[in-house]
Design a protein around this motif. Sequence first.
Motif, PDB file in Angstrom:
ATOM      1  N   GLY A  11      15.718  53.093  40.655  1.00  0.00           N
ATOM      2  CA  GLY A  11      16.729  54.133  40.819  1.00  0.00           C
ATOM      3  C   GLY A  11      18.058  53.551  41.271  1.00  0.00           C
ATOM      4  N   VAL A  12      17.990  52.603  42.207  1.00  0.00           N
ATOM      5  CA  VAL A  12      19.221  51.957  42.693  1.00  0.00           C
ATOM      6  C   VAL A  12      19.883  51.177  41.563  1.00  0.00           C
ATOM      7  CG1 VAL A  12      20.140  50.209  44.258  1.00  0.00           C
ATOM      8  CG2 VAL A  12      18.456  51.864  45.083  1.00  0.00           C
ATOM      9  N   ILE A  13      19.085  50.436  40.815  1.00  0.00           N
ATOM     10  CA  ILE A  13      19.631  49.641  39.709  1.00  0.00           C
ATOM     11  C   ILE A  13      20.288  50.559  38.677  1.00  0.00           C
ATOM     12  CG2 ILE A  13      19.020  48.148  37.771  1.00  0.00           C
ATOM     13  CD1 ILE A  13      16.846  46.928  39.553  1.00  0.00           C
ATOM     14  N   GLN A  14      19.642  51.716  38.405  1.00  0.00           N
ATOM     15  CA  GLN A  14      20.209  52.645  37.440  1.00  0.00           C
ATOM     16  C   GLN A  14      21.527  53.222  37.955  1.00  0.00           C
ATOM     17  OE1 GLN A  14      19.032  53.204  34.280  1.00  0.00           O
ATOM     18  NE2 GLN A  14      21.054  54.187  34.094  1.00  0.00           N
ATOM     19  N   SER A  15      21.590  53.419  39.281  1.00  0.00           N
ATOM     20  CA  SER A  15      22.845  53.943  39.845  1.00  0.00           C
ATOM     21  C   SER A  15      23.978  52.933  39.698  1.00  0.00           C
ATOM     22  CB  SER A  15      22.650  54.324  41.316  1.00  0.00           C
ATOM     23  OG  SER A  15      22.494  53.172  42.119  1.00  0.00           O
ATOM     24  N   TRP A  16      23.633  51.621  39.833  1.00  0.00           N
ATOM     25  CA  TRP A  16      24.650  50.581  39.617  1.00  0.00           C
ATOM     26  C   TRP A  16      25.134  50.590  38.174  1.00  0.00           C
ATOM     27  CZ3 TRP A  16      21.229  46.398  42.370  1.00  0.00           C
ATOM     28  CH2 TRP A  16      21.352  46.541  43.751  1.00  0.00           C
ATOM     29  N   ARG A  17      24.184  50.812  37.253  1.00  0.00           N
ATOM     30  CA  ARG A  17      24.552  50.814  35.836  1.00  0.00           C
ATOM     31  C   ARG A  17      25.492  51.974  35.507  1.00  0.00           C
ATOM     32  NH1 ARG A  17      18.334  49.968  33.712  1.00  0.00           N
ATOM     33  NH2 ARG A  17      18.209  47.684  34.009  1.00  0.00           N
ATOM     34  N   ASP A  18      25.320  53.055  36.229  1.00  0.00           N
ATOM     35  CA  ASP A  18      26.112  54.252  35.935  1.00  0.00           C
ATOM     36  C   ASP A  18      27.432  54.303  36.702  1.00  0.00           C
ATOM     37  OD1 ASP A  18      24.028  55.055  34.318  1.00  0.00           O
ATOM     38  OD2 ASP A  18      23.059  56.280  35.886  1.00  0.00           O
ATOM     39  N   THR A  19      27.687  53.285  37.571  1.00  0.00           N
ATOM     40  CA  THR A  19      28.886  53.294  38.426  1.00  0.00           C
ATOM     41  C   THR A  19      29.945  52.331  37.880  1.00  0.00           C
ATOM     42  OG1 THR A  19      27.488  53.742  40.353  1.00  0.00           O
ATOM     43  CG2 THR A  19      29.751  53.022  40.792  1.00  0.00           C
ATOM     44  N   LYS A  20      31.175  52.805  37.839  1.00  0.00           N
ATOM     45  CA  LYS A  20      32.273  51.939  37.416  1.00  0.00           C
ATOM     46  C   LYS A  20      32.596  50.936  38.531  1.00  0.00           C
ATOM     47  CE  LYS A  20      34.435  55.423  34.440  1.00  0.00           C
ATOM     48  NZ  LYS A  20      35.661  56.208  34.178  1.00  0.00           N
ATOM     49  N   GLU A  21      33.217  49.816  38.137  1.00  0.00           N
ATOM     50  CA  GLU A  21      33.493  48.735  39.110  1.00  0.00           C
ATOM     51  C   GLU A  21      34.328  49.225  40.274  1.00  0.00           C
ATOM     52  OE1 GLU A  21      35.278  44.171  39.275  1.00  0.00           O
ATOM     53  OE2 GLU A  21      35.555  45.393  37.464  1.00  0.00           O
ATOM     54  N   GLU A  22      35.345  50.052  39.984  1.00  0.00           N
ATOM     55  CA  GLU A  22      36.225  50.488  41.059  1.00  0.00           C
ATOM     56  C   GLU A  22      35.548  51.459  42.028  1.00  0.00           C
ATOM     57  OE1 GLU A  22      37.330  52.809  37.263  1.00  0.00           O
ATOM     58  OE2 GLU A  22      36.814  50.759  37.850  1.00  0.00           O
ATOM     59  N   ASP A  23      34.384  52.012  41.594  1.00  0.00           N
ATOM     60  CA  ASP A  23      33.669  52.961  42.466  1.00  0.00           C
ATOM     61  C   ASP A  23      32.568  52.296  43.297  1.00  0.00           C
ATOM     62  OD1 ASP A  23      35.209  55.091  41.535  1.00  0.00           O
ATOM     63  OD2 ASP A  23      33.867  55.459  39.827  1.00  0.00           O
ATOM     64  N   LEU A  24      32.335  51.018  43.061  1.00  0.00           N
ATOM     65  CA  LEU A  24      31.326  50.312  43.853  1.00  0.00           C
ATOM     66  C   LEU A  24      31.806  50.133  45.290  1.00  0.00           C
ATOM     67  CD1 LEU A  24      30.273  47.561  41.280  1.00  0.00           C
ATOM     68  CD2 LEU A  24      28.828  49.444  42.098  1.00  0.00           C
ATOM     69  N   LYS A  25      30.888  50.278  46.224  1.00  0.00           N
ATOM     70  CA  LYS A  25      31.214  50.188  47.641  1.00  0.00           C
ATOM     71  C   LYS A  25      30.716  48.848  48.216  1.00  0.00           C
ATOM     72  CE  LYS A  25      30.681  55.191  48.132  1.00  0.00           C
ATOM     73  NZ  LYS A  25      29.919  56.280  48.802  1.00  0.00           N
ATOM     74  N   PRO A  26      31.250  48.445  49.366  1.00  0.00           N
ATOM     75  CA  PRO A  26      30.766  47.212  50.000  1.00  0.00           C
ATOM     76  C   PRO A  26      29.257  47.213  50.212  1.00  0.00           C
ATOM     77  CG  PRO A  26      32.764  47.969  51.072  1.00  0.00           C
ATOM     78  CD  PRO A  26      32.390  49.034  50.096  1.00  0.00           C
ATOM     79  N   GLU A  27      28.701  48.406  50.491  1.00  0.00           N
ATOM     80  CA  GLU A  27      27.253  48.459  50.689  1.00  0.00           C
ATOM     81  C   GLU A  27      26.493  48.096  49.415  1.00  0.00           C
ATOM     82  OE1 GLU A  27      28.731  52.340  51.641  1.00  0.00           O
ATOM     83  OE2 GLU A  27      29.884  50.526  52.106  1.00  0.00           O
TER      84      GLU A  27
END
Length: 584
Positions: A11-27
């Motif tokens: 689920g976490v990996i899929q969330s990374w796939r669906d997130t744009k680079e600028e929306d990624l957080k330090p966490e």
Amino acid sequence: MLLMNDDQLNGVIQSWRDTKEEDLKPEDYQQFKNFGSFCLTEGDSQQLLAFLRDDSNQDIVRYMGCVLLDPLVNEVVKRKKNHDDCQAAITHLTMTCSPENVLHCWLKILADIDPGAISEIIIAILPHLQTVLFKLDERKAVSVGLALSALQKQLSRLPVPYTEQQEEDDELGLCRCCTALALFMEPFVEEAKKKDDPCVGEDDLKIELLKFCMKSLRDPLLEADLNRERQSALWLFAVEITAILHAIRESLSELIFFSSLRKSTLMDTSVFKESRACLAYLLFVQLLAMDSFPAVFSPVFILQCNMEHISQLLSSKKESHLLKGLALLEKSLEKVEDDCLPVGLLEQKSFHSSLQNLQCILTDCPMLHLRKSGLKILQLFINKLDLEARHKFFRYMLKTSHHAGLESYIVNNIRGQVELSMKQGNANKWFLGNELISLLELVLRLPECAETDLLTNMDRIMESLNLLRYMFLRDKELRRNTFVWDELIRIKDEYLKLLRVCISMSRAYYSAELKALREDQRLQAKEARDAARSNRLIKSMTVKPEKMANMPPEVQHQVLQIALVTFDLMESLIIRIEEIAEKK
């Protein structure tokens, strides 16, 4: 992350796939790093590599993959079974992630290296660092400069092997790093060579290569034992550095003799000076790259220019620097004809400071082989001076050395010059005419008048008396100049009169000390017998001369006896001189 089950992880990996680079957080970056580190810790490097290569994960890898470079490199350095998988993962990240981000990560890793892992990490990083630098078309020169500076800074932290065996063992990996760095530099050197017409980018790249070469000449090459006969790893690195300078069309003669203000501002002034000094040593002592050096410079000009580098090297306290400085001075002098260096050279700052430093080596250096080498070079230097320069140099040494052994060596040289001047056709004012008197006034004197320590100054005094005896035996040539002869008589009378007083005072003092020592030894023997009989210890409080206070009694006795014999020798030589003078 480590407590997630497979469904949660997916689920976490899929969330990374669906997130744009600028929306990624330090966490997200930290979570991704934890995921990679966990795979490595559990020995699942193949699983990590498969994840990184999965086509559906390429956006994740492109955005966040750089955070895995540090744990992957650490795993490579540990040389575990998953070494090849980790190397493949690093290669994939280098090719997939943003070159700017990858370079930033490499530079950060280089800046934070543990001292015990410097060589391993440098060697592991270099191929990948080279790859990413070639992907940077814009600002490549600046990026190459940053990388080389970071590498060189870490290289300078590694101790330089002191012996041939240490260099062969290469326990801390300096030699391996130098070999790897030479290979790392090759494509950048080739790129800098491509065009004869310098464009801005190419010129910038050449400047960065030049800065690295000059810094490497200082660290580690200035510390290293460089000898073309041995062909060691560090020698081969020196060969590569000079080859790079030649390849990027840097004039060796300009670097060594005419260093421009622009180039001297490329780095710290002291570093630049030491780098040029090392380059001069490689060129003129080891003859490295000499075939590309112009043959138009005269030996005297080369000596003048090299004196700046010689002064730099001889001012150091490090044996490796001093060895290079002495060798460079010797080789620079060997090409110069005898009796040709004019007095004006002695007034140049570099000559003056070099001679001061050489004098310090002869009088203060604790290493015997350096003192022996320095004395040999001192005589070579004297031989190259013309008569006026020789006269001035002798005066300078007698005034400044404050070392009886060195002063006696100079006095012996003065005698040799006087003897040479007396031969037919060699007469001159400096060692046979009026100027000789100014020298004799410095030679025939006691530094502290009647209070002079005759033992400390014995070498100089005996050499001075031998010179005086020789001059009276060869009076015929001296009598031709009435002023010289009259002044010689005056100086002789004053010197011998004062020396007799000094000998008388010294003999009385040392005789008293010898008598006191014998009495002290007699009392100590009596006290020891009394103590044995009464089973008591009696402590002696006898005061001894300061210079002999820590000597055993038998050594003190020997020193005092030698002193008295020395005074007898001096006095017998004085009597002989006066007998010769009276006959003349």
